[in-house]
Every structure is written in structure tokens, then in C-alpha cells.
Design an enzyme around this catalytic site. Sequence first.
Site, PDB file in Angstrom:
ATOM      1  N   SER A 241       3.812   7.807  -5.417  1.00  0.00           N
ATOM      2  CA  SER A 241       4.480   8.326  -6.610  1.00  0.00           C
ATOM      3  C   SER A 241       3.820   9.635  -7.059  1.00  0.00           C
ATOM      4  CB  SER A 241       4.495   7.263  -7.711  1.00  0.00           C
ATOM      5  OG  SER A 241       5.401   7.612  -8.736  1.00  0.00           O
ATOM      6  N   ASP A 469      14.796   3.592  -4.053  1.00  0.00           N
ATOM      7  CA  ASP A 469      13.693   3.829  -4.991  1.00  0.00           C
ATOM      8  C   ASP A 469      14.239   4.300  -6.334  1.00  0.00           C
ATOM      9  OD1 ASP A 469      11.452   4.864  -6.412  1.00  0.00           O
ATOM     10  OD2 ASP A 469      10.434   5.363  -4.550  1.00  0.00           O
ATOM     11  N   HIS A 499       9.845   0.753  -5.293  1.00  0.00           N
ATOM     12  CA  HIS A 499       9.032   1.955  -5.454  1.00  0.00           C
ATOM     13  C   HIS A 499       7.694   1.708  -4.785  1.00  0.00           C
ATOM     14  CE1 HIS A 499       7.767   5.674  -7.285  1.00  0.00           C
ATOM     15  NE2 HIS A 499       6.825   5.101  -8.001  1.00  0.00           N
TER      16      HIS A 499
END
Length: 530
Positions: A241, A469, A499
Site C-alpha cells: 500500500s 483491491d 488489499h
Amino acid sequence: MHTVVRGAGALGLAALLLTATGCQGEGSSAAEPAPTSPVTGTSPVTGTSASATGLAAQQPAWRACAAPSTAQGGGTAPAADWQCATLKAPLDHTKPDGATIDLALIRSRAKDEQHRIGSLLFNFGGPGASGVATLPALAATYASLNTRYDLVSFDPRGVGASAGVTCLDDQATDASATVDSTPEGPAAVKVLDDSTARFVAACEHNSGAVLPYVDTESAARDMDLIRQVLGDQKLSYFGISYGTQLGGVYAHLFPQQVGRLVLDSVVDPTKDPQQSALGQAQGFQLALDDFMKACATQAGASCPTGTGGAEGTAKITALVQKLEQSPLPTKDGRQLTETLAVTGIAAALYSQETWPVLAAGLTEAMEQGTGTTLLQLADGLNGRDAQGHYSNLNAANRAISCVDARQRYSDQDVEQQLPQFRTASPVFGAYTAWGLTGCTGWPVPGKADHPEVTAPGAAPILVVGTTGDPATPVEGARAMAQQLGAGVGVTVTLQGEGHGGYNTGNPCLKQTVDAYLLDGTVPADGTTCS
């Protein structure tokens, strides 16, 4: 600014699966006072960089790890094979002989010492995730990598025990979490603006000395210092991320030091905050649609969102609108507000493993008139433990985001964009749009319109995207690979949900990433796993 706006990375997964479901110990029972200053004096470095004759020559005093602090998210002390240390880094990397801060580190030594490759550094996103707390919690996921790598993580500057930013106290944070974050009308907008102003003022009052220096570029320079201190000629790194943005910035700054880098669930470096927020609204709506479809297939008439699609979205928006006027009671005495409900729904979409929890929470709210489950999900994403203490996740998220991004959005900017956001997602659109005002009035100017991640001459970098995602749509991986440059960015796509692709345990993706990190095998660009 909501945590969901930047994505909580693997922290969202860890907090939800380990804390909200009760699989990890809760945080400490008393709030910890903020240090009077995170700046610890001056370093002995002279010259222009943290070279081998200065801070890079440090020898960390590794020791048994204590339990994570409240600021780090709480929990129990990791097993005996984990070691912790602190490392001194310049507060201002342009002044390496000036004041320093302490960076908190954690590691688990390679199990096969004879075939040890070196250190593999992790960042779990946020920004605001404590690597010191998160890496041991997810260690089983990376056991194959721990055979030949020392698994290492850190609290980035501004996070947890690394000069952690502090803003509101627990009580004030609870109060701010109940403020309507999708205001309609001037009075409601003023309430939200006043809440933002209180948050900003508290951050400046409590952490003003470090706010200019918690930017991603400074954190990337910290990573190169960590590399040198650990004795690695090149950096091996796993970023998730926001950690992909940090890894991309590192590659730009230090292309010749790039070893084996994995960027998983990628923040699109070409988008400004408004574009990113809109993409997230679309991404969370897509994930919600996929959840509702699976729920209808598996649960039939008992699914709280019916047949899904327009029917399911209407059921959820009706619940959210009802909560705006009539919050639901919960077991701990707090109320489930509109904002907390949307946060809880978003939190559960980070992983397919929490879809059943979301179904239960929606059923509870719609049929039983209580909001305990959705509130627990929201608490996990907000960094709140069962005793009512908050980690510094949201404070760090805001501080890092606002010093990185130059853009500042007004109420009028948001109101102009609201139709577009609501079209993208009837559930999440207004929520993500109003989050853009979180940097309004921030005392430190933002540094750039976009992160710079071009890395000509760097070794191949694995860039992983997942088609479902919610927080970092798969298009971001393609954009990152393109920005890194020809021959550098190598895309791998996972056809799936959630995710953090590697953390799903998909055998194809795990084999591909492990072969790259352990053996140096670079997959074909465009490889797809399903």
C-alpha cells in the site's frame, strides 16, 4: 482526512484479523503520555551525509522486544526470536550533523544462517502503520522468506515509537469520530471544519517540531541508513500500500542501491489526492459489489444486502441515512454513527476473510438495531483498542499525507466534485470526497504534486496489483511500473479480492514473489495469477 483515503495497507488486514477478532492481546490499560520532545539532541556526524563514518556506523543494541506501546497499536510481546533496537537518524537529512530522532526497529534472524541472503525490510502502509507491531503479527505469512532473510521492519518517522506524531487525546478522538463526515448544509459543514481545525491545532501544539520532517522522502533516506547499518550492500524491500510509494521514492533516490524490491497493492504515483480519492471510492464500491454478489450466492434470502447490485446498495445507503439521524446503540455504550458505519463497512472490504463479519454486522444493524460489530470493525481501522486508547495511526496518516502533498482543498472544491464522487459510489463517494479537506490549514506546506518514482538504472522491481483491491485499484500497479521505467517495473496481476495480494496466500503469487526474493528469478512482465 479518513484513514481509508490513503489506504491502511496491511495494517487494515492485521488490525481487523488480529485485534478486532480478538486473536491478539489488547493494548495497555492506561494511555501513555507523549514525550516532551521526540528530538533527542545532536548527532556527532560532520560533513554532508550520513556516511559510514557517521550515523551509518552505528551498531544497534538488539534486545528482547517489549509489548507494542499504545501508540504502536498495543498487543502482546512477540516471541523470543524477535529482537528490537533503536537507530538514530537525522531529524533533517539536509543537516546530518544536527538534531536526531530515534527509529524503532525489529527483526527475526534468518533461520538458515548458512544460506542467508541479507535483510528484507518491510513497510506495511497507512501511512501510519507500526512495522514493529505488525511484522510479528503477520510473521507466519512470511515464514518462507524468513528462511534466508532476516525479516526487518521499523516504525517510520512520525509513527509509533519513531518520533510519533500526537494530536488529540483519546476522549477528543472519540468525539471527532462521531462528527458527520458527509455534511449537508452550511451548519454541518462548519461542524466538520471546526473538528478539522481542532485536530490540526492539536497536532501543531503537540508535535510541531517534527511535522516538517515526516515526509516520505525523509523516510526513504531513513531506509537507506537502515540498509547501511544492517550491513547490506543493496536494499531488499517489501512494501504494501503506502509502502509502495515509499519504495518507489527510495528507488528514485537510490537506484544503484536497489536490490530485490516488491511493491504490493500499489499507490498510483501519477494521481493527485482528489484523483486518488475518487479512485478509492470506485474501488471500495467495486469491492462492496463483489461482497454483495458473494453474499447473495452463499446466503440467499438471509443475505442482508439481498440480491446485491442496486438492491444491496439501496439497503446500505438507507441504513447509513438512518444512522445520520438515529445512531444505533452498541455493547460498550458508544453509538454507531453514520461515519463509523461507513468506516466499518470499508474496513471489512480490505480482505475476503472479513466478508462474513461484514455480513453479520449488517444483519445486526438492519434487523436487530444494534451496531456492535460494525463499530468493532471501524475501531480496528481507526486504531482504537477495547480500552478506548488510540494508536497514533490517524495522526501519522494525516501528518505524512499533508507534508507529502502540495494540494489543499476547500469546502467549495469538494462540493463541486460531490456529484462525480456520488456517481462513483453512493456509499463511499461523499465520505472520500470530504476527506480531502483534512489538510486544510495544515501548518506545514506540502512538498510536491506527485511522488517522484522514476528509477532509471535500477534493478528489476516487482509491482503487484490485485483486480479487486478496494484501497489501491489495480491500475496503480501499471502506472507505477510505467513510471519506474522500462526494464525496471515488472507487473504481476492477481485476479482476486482484497488489499495485499501476497497476504491472500494465493499459491501462484506466493511462488512468483518467493522465487524473485529468494532466487532472484524475475517473472515475465505481465504475469497473471488467479
